[in-house]
Motif scaffolding. Structure first.
Motif, mmCIF file in Angstrom:
data_model
loop_
_atom_site.group_PDB
_atom_site.id
_atom_site.type_symbol
_atom_site.label_atom_id
_atom_site.label_comp_id
_atom_site.label_asym_id
_atom_site.label_seq_id
_atom_site.Cartn_x
_atom_site.Cartn_y
_atom_site.Cartn_z
ATOM 1 N N SER A 95 0.820 -1.212 0.000
ATOM 2 C CA SER A 95 0.000 0.000 0.000
ATOM 3 C C SER A 95 0.856 1.266 0.000
ATOM 4 N N HIS B 26 -0.725 2.614 -6.943
ATOM 5 C CA HIS B 26 -1.532 1.577 -7.597
ATOM 6 C C HIS B 26 -1.421 1.687 -9.120
ATOM 7 N N ASP C 10 -2.196 8.569 -7.986
ATOM 8 C CA ASP C 10 -3.194 7.790 -7.251
ATOM 9 C C ASP C 10 -4.248 8.701 -6.632
ATOM 10 N N LYS C 11 -3.795 9.818 -6.042
ATOM 11 C CA LYS C 11 -4.728 10.751 -5.400
ATOM 12 C C LYS C 11 -5.717 11.329 -6.404
ATOM 13 N N GLU D 175 -6.596 9.922 -9.265
ATOM 14 C CA GLU D 175 -7.450 8.841 -9.742
ATOM 15 C C GLU D 175 -8.543 8.502 -8.731
ATOM 16 N N ASP D 176 -8.214 8.632 -7.442
ATOM 17 C CA ASP D 176 -9.184 8.288 -6.398
ATOM 18 C C ASP D 176 -10.185 9.417 -6.114
ATOM 19 N N ASP D 177 -9.899 10.603 -6.618
ATOM 20 C CA ASP D 177 -10.782 11.747 -6.367
ATOM 21 C C ASP D 177 -11.677 11.967 -7.592
ATOM 22 N N PRO D 178 -12.997 11.714 -7.469
ATOM 23 C CA PRO D 178 -13.914 11.844 -8.616
ATOM 24 C C PRO D 178 -14.030 13.277 -9.145
#
Length: 330
Positions: A16, A20, A70-71, A73-76
Motif C-alpha cells: 500500500s 496503484h 493515485d490521489k 485517480e481516487d478523487d472523482p
C-alpha cells in the motif's frame, strides 16, 4: 494458518506504500529501491555513485509522482492528466531497464565477495533481503564454527596458562619446604655427631655435612608402574613447564607449537578417561584432530614433535572414531 494471514497482511501493508498506477511494473522497482538504500553506502560502491545513488533518487521521484497520480485517480472531482500518466509509464520503463542492469551487477559483486570470503559485506546484503546462495550460507556457517573453535582454543590456552602459574607457585613452595627440611635434618644429625668429628671444620665436618645432605636429598620412594593415563598426566605437567619457560623467553613460534601439542596431550587424557562414554569419547577425538591440524602448521608438518604426536592420535581418528560416532545417540 495464522502465519499465512500475518504474511498476507504484512504484504498488503507494504504494497500500500507504493502507487496503484502501473503497480505491476512499479512495485518491483520500489521494493528494489528499498534494498539498494541499505547497501548504497557500502565502501564497494563509493566509487560508483551512479549505480545505486542516482537510481534511488530517480526512483524516489517516480514514487512521489505515482502517489500523486493515485490521489487524482481516487478523487472523482479531479481529471487524470493523460500526459502525466504517459510520462510516469515512460519513467517506469527506464527505471526497469536500469534495475535489470543493477541486479546483474549486484549479483557479480556478491559472487566476488563470496570468492573473497568477505562475510562482513555479504551479511549487509543478507540483512537487506537479497537472495543468499547455498555457498554464501555455508560460508556463514563455516565462519561461525571457526569462531567457536577459536574461542574454545583460547579458553583452553588460558586454562593451561592458569595451571602453569598455579604449578609455578606450588613448585616454589615445594622447593622452599624441601630446602628447609634438608637444613633441619642436617642440623639434627650434626648435633648427634661425636665431638671429635668437629675438630677440623674445613675438612672432616664439611665432608660429613655434604654426605648427610646427599643422603637426605636422594631419599626417594620406590618407583611405581604408571598407567597409560598417568603417563599422559605426568607428560602434561612436563609440557606445561616447558611452555611456561618458552613464554618467559618470548619464543612465540615455539610457544604456538607447544600450545597445540599440550592441547593434544590434554585431549588424549580425555579420550582415555571416556572410553566408555561414547559421545564424550567422540568429542575428545575430534578435539585432538582439530589441534593436530593446527599443530601441523604451528610446528611444521615434518617436525619431529608433530610427527610423534600425530602418530599417537592416529589409532583413534580412523576406525575407532567411526565406530564411536555410530554408537553415539544424541
Amino acid at each position: 494458518m495464522r502465519l499465512f494471514i500475518f504474511l498476507l497482511v504484512s504484504t498488503l501493508a507494504f504494497a500500500s506504500q507504493y502507487p496503484h498506477v502501473f503497480s505491476s511494473a512499479g512495485d518491483e522497482i520500489y521494493e528494489n529501491m528499498a534494498q539498494y538504500e541499505q547497501i548504497k553506502d557500502l565502501d564497494i560502491y563509493h566509487d560508483r555513485p551512479e549505480l545505486l545513488e542516482a537510481f534511488c533518487e530517480d526512483a524516489q521521484r517516480s514514487l512521489e509522482a505515482g502517489l500523486a497520480l493515485d490521489k487524482v485517480e481516487d478523487d472523482p472531482e479531479l481529471v487524470l492528466d493523460k500526459e502525466a500518466l504517459k510520462a510516469y509509464a515512460k519513467t517506469l520503463r527506464n527505471l526497469s531497464n536500469q534495475n535489470n542492469n543493477i541486479q546483474a551487477q549486484i549479483h557479480r559483486d556478491m559472487q566476488a565477495l563470496l570468492e573473497a570470503k568477505d562475510t562482513k559485506h555479504l551479511k549487509v546484503f543478507q540483512d537487506a533481503g537479497f537472495f543468499m546462495s547455498e555457498e554464501m550460507l555455508q560460508l556463514f556457517i563455516d565462519e561461525k564454527n571457526e569462531e567457536k573453535d577459536k574461542a574454545e582454543k583460547k579458553k583452553l590456552h588460558n586454562e593451561i596458562a592458569r595451571l602453569n602459574e598455579k604449578n609455578k607457585k606450588i613448585e616454589l613452595q615445594s622447593e622452599k619446604l624441601a630446602a628447609s627440611t634438608v637444613i633441619e635434618e642436617v642440623s639434627m644429625q650434626s648435633e648427634e655427631t661425636p665431638v671429635q668429628t668437629r675438630k677440623n671444620p674445613s675438612s672432616e665436618q664439611t665432608i660429613h655435612v655434604k654426605e648427610e645432605m646427599a643422603v637426605v636429598i636422594h631419599k626417594t620412594e620406590p618407583q611405581k608402574v604408571l598407567t597409560e593415563i598417568q603417563k599422559y598426566q605426568q607428560n602434561l605437567e612436563y609440557l606445561k613447564e616447558e611452555l611456561y619457560a618458552l613464554r618467559e623467553m618470548n619464543q612465540e613460534a615455539k610457544t604456538n607449537c607447544l600450545n597445540d601439542i599440550t592441547a593434544i596431550n590434554y585431549w588424549m587424557i580425555k579420550v582415555l578417561e571416556n572410553k566408555k562414554d561414547t559421545c564424550s569419547f567422540v568429542d575428545a577425538i575430534k578435539q585432538m584432530k582439530s589441534y593436530d591440524k593446527s599443530a601441523s602448521e604451528s610446528c611444521g608438518h615434518s617436525s619431529m614433535r608433530y610427527v610423534e604426536w600425530h602418530g599417537r592420535i592416529k589409532p583413534y581418528v580412523g576406525k575407532k572414531l567411526f565406530q564411536a560416532e555410530a554408537g553415539c545417540s544424541r
